[in-house]
Scaffold this motif. Sequence first.
Motif, PDB file in Angstrom:
ATOM      1  N   MET A   1       0.942  -1.252  -0.015  1.00 35.44           N
ATOM      2  CA  MET A   1      -0.123  -0.144   0.023  1.00 35.44           C
ATOM      3  C   MET A   1       0.924   1.245   0.093  1.00 35.44           C
ATOM      4  SD  MET A   1      -3.564  -0.865   1.270  1.00 35.44           S
ATOM      5  CE  MET A   1      -3.819   0.474   2.288  1.00 35.44           C
ATOM      6  N   GLU A   2       2.067   1.022  -0.592  1.00 37.51           N
ATOM      7  CA  GLU A   2       2.950   2.289  -0.502  1.00 37.51           C
ATOM      8  C   GLU A   2       2.448   3.459  -1.489  1.00 37.51           C
ATOM      9  OE1 GLU A   2       7.008   1.041  -1.299  1.00 37.51           O
ATOM     10  OE2 GLU A   2       7.003   0.019   0.566  1.00 37.51           O
ATOM     11  N   ASP A   3       1.975   3.013  -2.517  1.00 37.28           N
ATOM     12  CA  ASP A   3       1.535   3.936  -3.497  1.00 37.28           C
ATOM     13  C   ASP A   3      -0.175   4.508  -3.382  1.00 37.28           C
ATOM     14  OD1 ASP A   3       3.731   3.920  -4.877  1.00 37.28           O
ATOM     15  OD2 ASP A   3       3.364   2.348  -5.994  1.00 37.28           O
ATOM     16  N   VAL A   4      -0.809   4.120  -2.014  1.00 37.74           N
ATOM     17  CA  VAL A   4      -2.172   4.852  -1.980  1.00 37.74           C
ATOM     18  C   VAL A   4      -2.066   5.415  -0.708  1.00 37.74           C
ATOM     19  CG1 VAL A   4      -3.242   2.895  -3.430  1.00 37.74           C
ATOM     20  CG2 VAL A   4      -2.686   2.688  -0.708  1.00 37.74           C
ATOM     21  N   THR A   5      -3.080   6.385  -0.723  1.00 31.95           N
ATOM     22  CA  THR A   5      -3.209   7.071   0.687  1.00 31.95           C
ATOM     23  C   THR A   5      -4.618   6.707   1.329  1.00 31.95           C
ATOM     24  OG1 THR A   5      -2.045   9.038  -0.393  1.00 31.95           O
ATOM     25  CG2 THR A   5      -3.833   9.437   1.468  1.00 31.95           C
ATOM     26  N   VAL A   6      -4.858   6.570   2.524  1.00 32.80           N
ATOM     27  CA  VAL A   6      -5.852   6.124   3.502  1.00 32.80           C
ATOM     28  C   VAL A   6      -6.161   7.598   4.121  1.00 32.80           C
ATOM     29  CG1 VAL A   6      -5.449   3.878   3.458  1.00 32.80           C
ATOM     30  CG2 VAL A   6      -4.699   5.317   5.127  1.00 32.80           C
ATOM     31  N   ALA A   7      -7.409   7.617   4.334  1.00 37.54           N
ATOM     32  CA  ALA A   7      -8.013   8.864   5.375  1.00 37.54           C
ATOM     33  C   ALA A   7      -7.610   8.531   6.777  1.00 37.54           C
ATOM     34  CB  ALA A   7      -9.288   9.181   5.145  1.00 37.54           C
ATOM     35  N   GLU A 243     -11.333   2.001  -8.596  1.00 38.66           N
ATOM     36  CA  GLU A 243     -10.444   1.148  -9.121  1.00 38.66           C
ATOM     37  C   GLU A 243      -9.087   0.944  -8.026  1.00 38.66           C
ATOM     38  OE1 GLU A 243     -10.539   2.832 -13.736  1.00 38.66           O
ATOM     39  OE2 GLU A 243      -8.785   3.361 -12.482  1.00 38.66           O
ATOM     40  N   THR A 244      -8.896   2.021  -7.168  1.00 39.20           N
ATOM     41  CA  THR A 244      -7.969   1.468  -6.040  1.00 39.20           C
ATOM     42  C   THR A 244      -8.413   0.570  -4.993  1.00 39.20           C
ATOM     43  OG1 THR A 244      -7.180   4.104  -6.212  1.00 39.20           O
ATOM     44  CG2 THR A 244      -6.664   2.765  -4.232  1.00 39.20           C
ATOM     45  N   ILE A 245     -10.018   0.578  -4.583  1.00 42.88           N
ATOM     46  CA  ILE A 245     -10.235  -0.128  -3.858  1.00 42.88           C
ATOM     47  C   ILE A 245     -10.342  -1.535  -4.515  1.00 42.88           C
ATOM     48  CG2 ILE A 245     -12.521  -0.850  -2.566  1.00 42.88           C
ATOM     49  CD1 ILE A 245     -13.276   2.139  -2.540  1.00 42.88           C
ATOM     50  N   ALA A 246     -10.741  -1.623  -5.678  1.00 48.70           N
ATOM     51  CA  ALA A 246     -10.733  -2.784  -6.482  1.00 48.70           C
ATOM     52  C   ALA A 246      -9.187  -3.853  -6.349  1.00 48.70           C
ATOM     53  CB  ALA A 246     -11.231  -2.787  -7.785  1.00 48.70           C
ATOM     54  N   ASP A 247      -8.119  -2.737  -6.667  1.00 46.43           N
ATOM     55  CA  ASP A 247      -6.967  -3.262  -6.876  1.00 46.43           C
ATOM     56  C   ASP A 247      -6.339  -3.620  -5.531  1.00 46.43           C
ATOM     57  OD1 ASP A 247      -7.345  -2.822  -9.482  1.00 46.43           O
ATOM     58  OD2 ASP A 247      -5.926  -0.919  -9.608  1.00 46.43           O
ATOM     59  N   THR A 248      -6.867  -2.900  -4.581  1.00 48.18           N
ATOM     60  CA  THR A 248      -6.006  -2.981  -3.039  1.00 48.18           C
ATOM     61  C   THR A 248      -6.913  -3.761  -2.072  1.00 48.18           C
ATOM     62  OG1 THR A 248      -6.789  -0.812  -2.219  1.00 48.18           O
ATOM     63  CG2 THR A 248      -4.762  -1.030  -3.196  1.00 48.18           C
ATOM     64  N   GLY A 249      -8.199  -3.715  -2.503  1.00 44.85           N
ATOM     65  CA  GLY A 249      -9.073  -4.366  -1.268  1.00 44.85           C
ATOM     66  C   GLY A 249      -9.202  -3.453   0.090  1.00 44.85           C
ATOM     67  N   THR A 250      -8.858  -2.299  -0.218  1.00 44.84           N
ATOM     68  CA  THR A 250      -8.904  -1.349   0.855  1.00 44.84           C
ATOM     69  C   THR A 250      -9.628  -0.080   0.518  1.00 44.84           C
ATOM     70  OG1 THR A 250      -6.835  -2.340   2.014  1.00 44.84           O
ATOM     71  CG2 THR A 250      -7.565   0.100   2.630  1.00 44.84           C
ATOM     72  N   VAL A 251     -10.109   0.788   1.511  1.00 48.36           N
ATOM     73  CA  VAL A 251     -10.586   2.066   0.976  1.00 48.36           C
ATOM     74  C   VAL A 251      -9.474   3.005   1.093  1.00 48.36           C
ATOM     75  CG1 VAL A 251     -12.141   3.693   1.947  1.00 48.36           C
ATOM     76  CG2 VAL A 251     -13.049   1.593   2.273  1.00 48.36           C
ATOM     77  N   ALA A 252      -8.865   3.400  -0.044  1.00 48.51           N
ATOM     78  CA  ALA A 252      -7.861   4.106  -0.240  1.00 48.51           C
ATOM     79  C   ALA A 252      -7.897   5.126  -1.741  1.00 48.51           C
ATOM     80  CB  ALA A 252      -6.534   3.351  -0.071  1.00 48.51           C
ATOM     81  N   LEU A 253      -7.023   5.753  -1.860  1.00 52.78           N
ATOM     82  CA  LEU A 253      -6.938   6.553  -2.954  1.00 52.78           C
ATOM     83  C   LEU A 253      -5.492   6.397  -3.743  1.00 52.78           C
ATOM     84  CD1 LEU A 253      -8.317   8.279  -5.385  1.00 52.78           C
ATOM     85  CD2 LEU A 253      -7.759  10.192  -4.063  1.00 52.78           C
ATOM     86  N   ARG A 254      -5.411   6.168  -4.908  1.00 55.30           N
ATOM     87  CA  ARG A 254      -3.865   5.821  -5.288  1.00 55.30           C
ATOM     88  C   ARG A 254      -3.092   7.255  -5.435  1.00 55.30           C
ATOM     89  NH1 ARG A 254      -6.661   3.968 -11.214  1.00 55.30           N
ATOM     90  NH2 ARG A 254      -7.141   6.220 -11.922  1.00 55.30           N
ATOM     91  N   ARG A 255      -2.071   7.090  -5.263  1.00 52.99           N
ATOM     92  CA  ARG A 255      -0.832   8.215  -5.371  1.00 52.99           C
ATOM     93  C   ARG A 255      -1.385   9.559  -6.060  1.00 52.99           C
ATOM     94  NH1 ARG A 255       0.631   9.392  -0.850  1.00 52.99           N
ATOM     95  NH2 ARG A 255       1.512   7.186  -0.639  1.00 52.99           N
TER      96      ARG A 255
END
Length: 352
Positions: A1-7, A243-255
């Motif tokens: 998850m290095e390339d995504v941001t979580v709230a 797309e980020t949720i689908a790719d990572t399985g986590t509520v996040a937003l790509r970089r």
Amino acid sequence: MEDVTVAHAPLPVGPPGLDLAERARREQGATPPPAPGAARAEGAGRRAVAEDPDRFRTCFERDLDRIQHSKAFRRLAGKCQVFVAPDDDHLRTRLTHAIEVCQVAVSIARPVGLDTALTAAAATGHDCGHGPAGHASEGALSPFLDGGYHHAVYGADVVLEPLNLCAETLDAIRNHSWNRPAPTTAEGEVVAWADRIAYVCHDFEDAVAAGVVRPGDLPDAVSSVVGRDRRTQLHRFITAMVETIADTGTVALRRPEADALAAFRAFNYERIYLRPEAVRQADRAARLITALTEHHIAHPATIGADGAGLVPGEPATVAAAVRHVSGMTDRYAAAAGVALLGWDEARLPRSA
């Protein structure tokens, strides 16, 4: 998850590579089951006061209905988003903001298999705890409450308490702000993202309409990633979230989009929210709200029926005064400043 941001803390939706409910599949009636991390509606739901389940509606669908029919939600029509009591009826209010947050949140939650009714209920009710004049009221009301006044907490624990909402709905409302603890559900985390996405986009559009900024002022760090108009921006942010949720399985937003969102928000703070004239009007609003609260604490009869029998200065009177003032619309607070405090209209906050 290095390339995504979580709230907040990472909240799982399911394993990486989620099966998305795309439009074409839904049109054919072939939608995948709920995501593993989706909230599950069960019977009447987990409520402070037990109820019988509804015959047709899930517990979260009932929550959405209750919020939409509530006075607290209706009053958002008279509470500002950015511009206090503007003359331009096209500028957003807290009500239209809540509706737009709901649209963004549901558009993210639906294709990834989250519960859309819980998402919509939390998004619709997320700002019901705001007082008049937006965030200016939080600082003004904080001295009157132990622990201070936070619109998310106050909305869930005080304003919406009579609706007997589900624990998951209240948690998502209470913790939608990024400075709060993480929500317990993925749906709540989606609402936290949707709130930020919606307000940076529509506040910029309103500021352009009000002549505060120009479309070309938006930094390239934003426009090169998500575009310059609200429609394009929302589409790109929502698509990136899904797309980020689908790719990572986590509520996040790509970089790339997360960085653009952060730059967008920083621009809005510098050029819109914290510009000198806006700060001056927020200070005026805070002084008005403080003065009204102090007046009602000293004269509880002016609160109305909720002030009957209360003693000036007592804790119960303070709580009633805060609740009364926090529920005021911008125009009602301004009128009360003139009628109760004898203020000249020149002292009142105005659209800036």
